[in-house]
Enzyme design. Structure first.
Site: not given
Ligand code: SAH
Ligand code: SF4
Length: 359
Positions: A115, A95, A122, A119, A108, A347
């Protein structure tokens, strides 16, 4: 030369285009022209490349293609945030979101399908890694956004609507280093798409050994997803912290700051209720930055919950109190208002919703 399958041109860098032009027996200056057709004019139809002879156009048509990702779904939020679900040749989907600010805005983009970092907060992380995106697929996302806004040929920096790029979609960019670095260098080339390096922000979960390499390879700005002030909390929400603990990430940040010469490093900090949002946590964050002598700015991000997720967003009061502690210690800590919530512009969410409805 016998060709079974047409070769994709999107994602080739200057050297590769030069090699290709030599290979088909054309003069070197044609490489520069082809580059401009693809990346400055955004052209996908060889027949419209009017500076080429009919013969050359036919040759290109026979052996090559310039393909954009296919738009599968598109939504516009009440706050004008626009979201696309894009599909690549093999059917894989990512997306992309456009977030307008007053007279300009950021697109974005994603770097992987899924991934591997995993996390806990996420949604993308809960989907595992399917594959890396190619440089062409990464650049192609932004070019698709430009198609939608008619921003071809490349407008000047002052007039363009799509002024910034944030690499904050699906995927961990430093886990797809070569393709991401190549894509960044294509996006910033002055004779093509020409987005300034300072207008691209790449967000990483903190793959410590590659942080400085990415700055050196591309010159784009980095943002670090910190999300916690101690190893204990960070490992609990980001298992990658066991591999690259805070100390290693912050050492890399320090080197990056020295090399990059920028005024501050941006740390993203997701506000998770009862997990990392106490005033004590804010104080720990301040001490951490002082210990590493890092000039930091924090983006406090409101958590977007998703079905099945174990976390809750912090209350506004708690976020403001947290910000105040940071501000009082001299740190900027703007609160990032979630955008496009009515279209699930967070995300991984649009993609999952579509796939859920397909099953
Ligand atoms: N993988 C990279 C970039 C993609 S995520 C990273 O983790 O930095 C981009 C941002 O969105 C990151 O800071 C991530 O922690 C945040 N993010 C992930 N899940 C989210 C959620 N459910 N609500 C808000 N931000 C979120
Ligand atoms: Fe991967 Fe989501 Fe963690 Fe970013 S926040 S590194 S996209 S698992």
């Amino acid at each position: 030369m016998i060709m079974t399958e047409k070769k994709e041109l999107l994602g080739l860098d200057k050297k590769e285009i030069e090699a290709l032009i030599a290979e088909i027996g054309e003069k070197p200056f044609r490489a520069k022209q082809l580059w401009q057709w693809i990346y400055y004019h955004g052209e996908t139809d060889f027949d419209r490349m009017t500076s080429f002879s009919k013969d050359l156009r036919e040759k290109l048509k026979a052996g090559f293609t310039i393909t954009r990702p296919k738009i599968v779904a598109e939504q516009v939020s009440q706050d004008k945030t626009r979201k696309w679900l894009l599909e690549f040749a093999d059917g894989q989907r990512v997306e992309m979101v456009y977030i307008p600010e007053e007279d300009r805005g950021a697109v974005c983009i994603s770097t992987q399908v899924g991934c591997a970092v995993g996390c806990r907060f996420c949604h993308t992380g809960s989907q595992k890694l399917t594959r890396n995106l190619t440089a062409g697929e990464i650049v192609g996302q932004f070019m698709t956004a430009r198609d939608a806004y008619g921003e071809w040929p490349s407008p000047t920096d002052e007039t363009r609507l799509l002024s910034n790029i944030v690499v904050m979609g699906m995927g961990e960019p430093l886990h797809n280093f070569d393709n991401v670095a190549k894509a960044m260098n294509i996006l910033t080339d002055g004779a093509g798409i020409a987005i300034s390096r300072r207008r691209i922000t790449l967000s990483t979960s903190g793959i410590a050994p590659r942080i400085v390499d990415m700055v050196n390879a591309t010159g784009v700005r980095l943002a670090i997803s910190l999300h916690a002030p101690t190893n204990e909390i960070r490992s609990q929400i980001m298992p990658i912290n066991n591999k690259y603990p805070l100390e290693e990430v912050l050492e890399a940040c320090k080197t990056y700051q020295q090399q990059d010469g920028s005024r501050y490093i941006t740390f993203e900090y997701l506000m998770l209720n009862g997990i990392n949002d106490s005033l004590e946590n804010a104080q720990q964050l301040i001490e951490l930055m002082r210990k590493y002598k890092i000039n930091a700015k924090f983006n406090l991000i409101g958590f977007n919950p998703w079905p099945g997720c174990a976390f809750q967003p912090s209350s506004n009061n708690r976020i403001h109190a947290f910000a105040k502690v940071l501000n009082n210690a001299g740190f900027a800590a703007p609160i990032r208002v979630p955008r496009g919530q009515d279209i699930l512009a967070a995300c991984g969410q649009l993609k999952s919703k579509k796939e859920g409805s397909k099953a």
